[in-house]
Design a protein around this motif. Structure first.
Motif, short mmCIF file in Angstrom:
data_model
loop_
_atom_site.label_atom_id
_atom_site.label_comp_id
_atom_site.label_asym_id
_atom_site.label_seq_id
_atom_site.Cartn_x
_atom_site.Cartn_y
_atom_site.Cartn_z
N ILE A 1 0.90 -1.11 0.05
CA ILE A 1 0.03 -0.06 -0.04
C ILE A 1 0.92 1.18 0.06
CG2 ILE A 1 -1.50 1.37 1.47
CD1 ILE A 1 -2.79 -1.38 2.16
N GLU A 2 2.06 1.26 0.88
CA GLU A 2 2.93 2.34 1.01
C GLU A 2 3.49 2.59 -0.49
OE1 GLU A 2 4.60 5.14 3.65
OE2 GLU A 2 4.11 3.23 4.59
N LYS A 3 4.08 1.56 -1.16
CA LYS A 3 4.60 1.48 -2.54
C LYS A 3 3.56 2.13 -3.46
CE LYS A 3 6.61 -1.60 -5.74
NZ LYS A 3 6.80 -3.03 -6.09
N ALA A 4 2.34 1.71 -3.58
CA ALA A 4 1.42 2.53 -4.34
C ALA A 4 0.81 3.63 -4.19
CB ALA A 4 0.09 1.34 -4.27
N ASN A 5 1.19 4.12 -3.01
CA ASN A 5 0.81 5.60 -2.43
C ASN A 5 2.09 6.35 -1.90
OD1 ASN A 5 -2.45 5.49 -2.42
ND2 ASN A 5 -1.74 3.35 -1.62
#
Lengths: 28, 570
Positions: B380-384
């Protein structure tokens, strides 16, 4: 009267802190 | 949302606005509009103080914090009763004796006009920005979980609040607060009762607490001293004490609440009521989060409660990996549910060895599911990138929407709106009062009659519009929201330092506090930029720096310049 009220507030804070420690201990 | 939910939500909000308008009618002078008629009883003052501090995000994120991290957040409030006692002994008698309408008036009597305007100006900056965040944060949560328009939500809350706050002033705000607290209390209590009721039939409240306690969610008091740890006993007692001293003693949004008291005694009792109620109240809200955590030991939770950032992952190249992790998480949680059931069964059987073994297995299952969740969070962190996605603010409301019956969902949403409205009304009312008393009345020399009521209404309306506009802008700020939240604590210590200097550094006079405050603020900003100490300690740094520097500067100033005597607080 005011000093007794202040002591009551302080006492309640102390009871809250001790109560929270007791709660964690009782249900750990 | 069922029809019953809409009925409960609409009825509750309409009742608050009508009650505020009814009780706030008839302000005929600036004093009555700003001072609320100075006839409030201690219980009304206490409720109003609590309601002003309790925003919607307090109500939404506190149970979420307990779900994710346990009850450590309660320590943040340990300094509050101490601050209530100190203020009751020192600041309240002084404000009452000098018959001030805002806290900043005494700074001119003690130092000079520029010191008064500096403190009032800092208040206007930080508080007006926080109005925007107060109404934006819950609007964002509701838009993500319910699909409601953020703009419509901001407009609705803003218009409802301004209807009674602009018309009725401080009196309308205080009485609306009392009705909002009733709604919040009912919403919280019924949500808690229903959560316990929704546990499996064989799981008692005691069992649920043992499951939550065994998984570390009841650890509330951390005795270790660590400057970088945000919540421990010492940061709460010391850092929290300075923060609460500043918030309740020098922030007009709170000072205005107890200045409306019919006497010094009523104001003191109202503040002390807040000191007694706040820690148990926060404990109960955290306990609600702990019960939601226990509920999800027996029901399957989503990997991440905030669907917004998850959509970003599912729209990108990592979607298959995230789907696989969701399946892994569901399996891990199913194992955890079985272990929780086994732990409860062992407790009912009563064999100490079996209980200890079952608890250890449950803890291992929790560690296993948590490691899967962490892998999901990494995706999630990688996509945001750069947004630090969090689901703390979403957990409680997502649970309410998916698990509570019709009618109660509407009541909890009414409590969320009440939290938003109670904070915003107290804040814009205080911003209007400070604008009138410290700027319009002081610099333009305005009268105190009916005209001042209309100036007060215009100022309150203006700050309400500014708050709504900033909330609209906040929608585009993204992760900068966190920075705005920290902004408040960057100024609090400095403002408190100015007031403590006024009370206790009798050598300091004229411009000493003003220049000490500017230097201290620079020190706080340096701490913010170059150290990792927790923000609660900024309050201590700012305050101690102002007092120390003002004392030092006082030796550089000829004593003949002293314009006014020290303020005696006896």
């Amino acid at each position: 009267t005011w000093k007794r009220l202040y002591l009551m507030v302080l006492g309640e804070l102390l009871l809250c802190i001790l109560g929270l420690r007791l709660l964690a201990w009782a249900f750990s | 949302m069922s029809r019953l939910d809409w009925l409960v939500l609409g009825g509750a909000l309409l009742a608050v606005v009508c009650w505020g308008l009814y009780k706030g009618r008839g302000a005929t002078s600036g004093e009555a509009y700003i001072g609320g008629g100075r006839d409030h009883r201690w219980w009304l003052i206490g409720l109003s103080i609590i309601a002003t501090q309790m925003s919607a995000i307090t109500f939404l994120s506190t149970p979420g914090l307990a779900y994710v991290d346990g009850m450590r957040f309660v320590q943040f409030y340990f300094g509050l009763p101490l601050a209530a006692i100190v203020l009751s002994m020192t600041a309240l008698p002084l404000y009452h004796r000098l018959k001030v309408s805002t806290a900043y008036e005494i700074l001119e009597a003690r130092f000079d006009l520029k010191t008064r305007l500096l403190a009032a100006g800092l208040f206007l900056i930080q508080r007006s920005l926080s109005v925007g965040i107060t109404i934006f944060a819950p609007a964002l949560v509701l838009s993500v979980l319910l699909g409601w328009s953020i703009h419509a939500n901001i407009l609705l809350v803003g218009v409802l609040v301004m209807t009674y706050t602009v018309v009725g002033g401080t009196r309308a705000v205080a009485w609306a607060h009392s009705s909002q607290m009733v709604i919040i209390a009912f919403g919280m209590i019924l949500a808690g009762v229903m959560t316990v009721h929704r546990l499996p039939a064989h799981v008692s409240l005691g069992d649920a607490l043992h499951v939550a306690g065994g998984l570390g969610r009841l650890n509330a008091v951390d005795l270790r001293f660590d400057l970088n740890n945000r919540y421990n006993l010492w940061s709460g007692l010391i850092g929290g004490f300075f923060l609460m001293l500043s918030y309740f003693g020098t922030d007009q949004s709170q000072v205005q609440r107890y200045l409306a008291g019919s006497s010094l005694t009523q104001g003191r009792l109202g503040l002390l009521l807040n000191g007694m109620v706040k820690v148990p109240l926060q404990f109960l809200i955290l306990l609600l989060g702990v019960m939601v955590f226990a509920f999800y030991q027996f029901h399957a939770p989503p990997l991440f409660f905030n669907p917004g950032p998850v959509k970003q992952v599912l729209a990108g190249p990592d979607a298959p990996a995230y789907r696989a992790l969701e399946a892994d998480y569901a399996r891990a949680r199913d194992i955890q549910r079985q272990r929780a059931e086994a732990f409860v069964a062992a407790r009912h059987a009563g064999d100490a060895g079996t209980i200890a073994d079952a608890k250890r297995q449950l803890q291992q299952a929790q560690a296993g599911s948590e490691s899967v969740r962490q892998k999901g969070l990494a995706l999630i962190e990688k996509a945001n990138p750069g947004t630090h996605p969090s689901d703390v603010n979403y957990i409680f409301l997502a649970y309410v929407l998916s698990s509570l019956p019709a009618g109660l969902v509407g009541l909890v949403l009414a409590a969320v709106f009440s939290g938003s409205m109670s904070s915003m009304s107290g804040e814009i009312s205080a911003l209007g009062a400070t604008t009138v008393v410290d700027f319009w009345r002081r610099l333009i020399g305005g009268s105190r009659g009916t005209r001042e009521v209309w100036v007060g209404r215009a100022a309150t309306f203006g700050w309400g519009c500014f708050g709504m506009a900033f909330a609209e802008y906040a929608a585009r700020l993204g992760s900068l929201i966190e920075a705005v939240n920290i902004l408040g604590s960057l100024f609090y210590g400095t403002i408190l330092g100015i007031f403590i200097t006024a009370f206790y550094v009798k050598r300091a006079h004229g411009g000493t506090a003003f220049y000490a405050a500017l230097a201290a603020e620079a020190a706080v900003l340096l701490c913010f930029a170059f150290t990792s100490i927790s923000f609660l300690w900024y309050n201590v740094v700012g305050c101690v720096a102002v007092v120390g520097l003002a004392y030092a500067f006082s030796f550089l100033q000829p004593s003949a310049e002293a314009p006014g005597g020290p303020l005696e607080t006896a």
